[in-house]
Design a protein around this motif. Structure first.
Motif, PDB file in Angstrom:
ATOM      1  N   LEU A   1       0.806  -1.077   0.003  1.00 25.59           N
ATOM      2  CA  LEU A   1      -0.104  -0.076  -0.118  1.00 25.59           C
ATOM      3  C   LEU A   1       0.722   1.207   0.000  1.00 25.59           C
ATOM      4  O   LEU A   1       0.366   2.459  -0.284  1.00 25.59           O
ATOM      5  CB  LEU A   1      -0.875  -0.194   1.319  1.00 25.59           C
TER       6      LEU A   1
ATOM      7  N   GLN B   1      -1.054   9.448   7.086  1.00 30.11           N
ATOM      8  CA  GLN B   1      -2.177   8.919   6.203  1.00 30.11           C
ATOM      9  C   GLN B   1      -3.191   8.219   6.919  1.00 30.11           C
ATOM     10  O   GLN B   1      -2.915   7.873   7.933  1.00 30.11           O
ATOM     11  CB  GLN B   1      -1.535   8.034   4.960  1.00 30.11           C
TER      12      GLN B   1
ATOM     13  N   ASP C   1      -6.688   7.409   2.604  1.00 29.71           N
ATOM     14  CA  ASP C   1      -5.806   7.228   1.784  1.00 29.71           C
ATOM     15  C   ASP C   1      -5.580   5.793   1.059  1.00 29.71           C
ATOM     16  O   ASP C   1      -5.634   5.749  -0.123  1.00 29.71           O
ATOM     17  CB  ASP C   1      -4.499   7.649   2.142  1.00 29.71           C
ATOM     18  N   VAL C   2      -5.750   4.957   1.958  1.00 29.11           N
ATOM     19  CA  VAL C   2      -5.331   3.427   1.563  1.00 29.11           C
ATOM     20  C   VAL C   2      -6.366   2.786   2.647  1.00 29.11           C
ATOM     21  O   VAL C   2      -6.780   2.972   3.314  1.00 29.11           O
ATOM     22  CB  VAL C   2      -3.993   2.846   1.540  1.00 29.11           C
TER      23      VAL C   2
ATOM     24  N   THR D   1     -11.263   5.338  -1.202  1.00 31.40           N
ATOM     25  CA  THR D   1      -9.878   5.359  -1.669  1.00 31.40           C
ATOM     26  C   THR D   1      -9.706   6.464  -2.930  1.00 31.40           C
ATOM     27  O   THR D   1     -10.571   6.535  -4.015  1.00 31.40           O
ATOM     28  CB  THR D   1      -9.020   4.311  -1.499  1.00 31.40           C
TER      29      THR D   1
ATOM     30  N   SER E   1      -6.836   0.911  -6.939  1.00 37.36           N
ATOM     31  CA  SER E   1      -5.330   0.196  -6.419  1.00 37.36           C
ATOM     32  C   SER E   1      -4.959   0.619  -5.119  1.00 37.36           C
ATOM     33  O   SER E   1      -3.903   0.027  -4.853  1.00 37.36           O
ATOM     34  CB  SER E   1      -4.501   0.637  -7.608  1.00 37.36           C
ATOM     35  N   ASP E   2      -5.631   1.614  -4.320  1.00 32.59           N
ATOM     36  CA  ASP E   2      -5.009   1.955  -3.058  1.00 32.59           C
ATOM     37  C   ASP E   2      -5.882   0.965  -2.151  1.00 32.59           C
ATOM     38  O   ASP E   2      -5.633   1.188  -0.887  1.00 32.59           O
ATOM     39  CB  ASP E   2      -5.586   3.360  -2.821  1.00 32.59           C
TER      40      ASP E   2
END
Length: 300
Positions: free
Chosen positions: A133, A139, A204-205, A222, A226-227
């Motif tokens: 990640l 974050q 964020d993730v 997110t 892909s996060d």
């Protein structure tokens, strides 16, 4: 020595305690007198035959890789001494009175052997996922299934690295999640809205450790699909998220990080229940139920 073994794939009833010869350490290995053995979902998935006859390649099998114990024999070139208290990864099956280890770290003196045996697999998985990640200080991370073994490890590692963690779990686990630094949120329908309320600054993730279709919800939170990384939902890539199974590399160095955090009073791993080897079937069934906070442990 006594060892847990199965000679066919199937339900937990295929598990039996048998007498076998004790293993001997090879170059760079140590042998331990096993004090505790950790159960991971991978263990009962293999036993059930989910992976067919490819993992492992030959029956009968002594299962379980996560172990803790006391070094009682040292192979050529191994950096250890008889009497060392260690935890890590067994080579050739750990659910026995003795096991050979191919990877180990020193057990913190105050950590129980049962707690230590619960760490290797979940800590490695958590460390690997957080690396994938690219989690950075400051974050906000969502951990889906934060009260399971991997979720607990990931939450504490992320908090220690300076992240804000929102953890999904059932209501009964919320106070525990607060105690390890997470902001708890109930999973299920409406979860994204509850997470947005808990994280007005945004997410964020996200890490999915529990599955149950959560990836579709997490990618709405997110910046990009892909996060989101899942450890259990292998359909995640169809939604643009990512999945990790360890084939891209392992993160065993995270065991040292977890041990150091434990010594600082910043890491813990609850043990839901401890079973003797003779009750391994019940231990597998409890782990497979999915209603476990932390880890289920076997003791020889």
């Amino acid at each position: 020595m006594k060892a847990l073994r199965y000679s066919e794939y199937g339900p937990s009833s295929v598990l039996h305690v048998v007498d076998v010869d004790p293993p001997q350490p090879g170059p760079g290995q140590v042998r331990i007198a096993v004090r505790a053995v950790g159960i991971n979902p991978f263990d009962w998935k293999v036993r059930s035959g989910l992976f067919g006859d490819t993992t492992p390649t030959r029956l009968p099998v002594i299962p379980h890789g996560d172990v803790s114990g006391v070094v009682d024999a040292v192979g050529p070139g191994a950096d250890a001494q008889v009497g060392d208290e260690v935890f890590g990864l067994a080579d050739g099956g750990g659910a026995a009175e003795h096991a050979v280890m191919k990877l180990w770290v020193a057990k913190p003196a105050a950590m129980s052997f049962e707690e230590a045996a619960g760490l290797p697999g979940v800590v490695e998985s958590a460390g690997r996922a957080l690396a994938l990640l690219g989690l950075e200080k400051g974050q906000t991370l969502v951990v889906n299934g934060a009260a399971g073994g991997v979720g607990i490890a990931a939450t504490q590692l992320a908090v220690a690295r300076g992240a804000t963690v929102i953890g999904t779990a059932s209501e009964r686990n919320h106070e525990f999640l607060r105690s390890i630094g997470a902001i708890p949120v109930t999973y299920g329908e409406g979860m994204p809205d509850r997470i947005r309320a808990a994280a007005p600054q945004g997410v964020d993730v996200a890490l999915d450790t529990a599955g149950r279709g959560a990836v579709a919800q997490l990618i709405t939170l997110t910046p990009a699909p892909s996060d989101v990384v899942s450890l259990v939902d292998f359909d995640a890539p169809t939604l643009g998220a990512r999945v990790t199974d360890g084939s891209e590399g392992r993160a065993w160095h995270t065991l040292e990080e977890a041990a150091d955090l434990y010594r600082q009073g910043r890491f813990t791993m609850p043990v839901e229940r401890v079973f003797p080897l003779s009750e391994a079937a019940a231990a597998h069934d409890l782990s497979q139920s999915g209603h476990v906070r932390g880890k289920v442990i076997l003791v020889p």
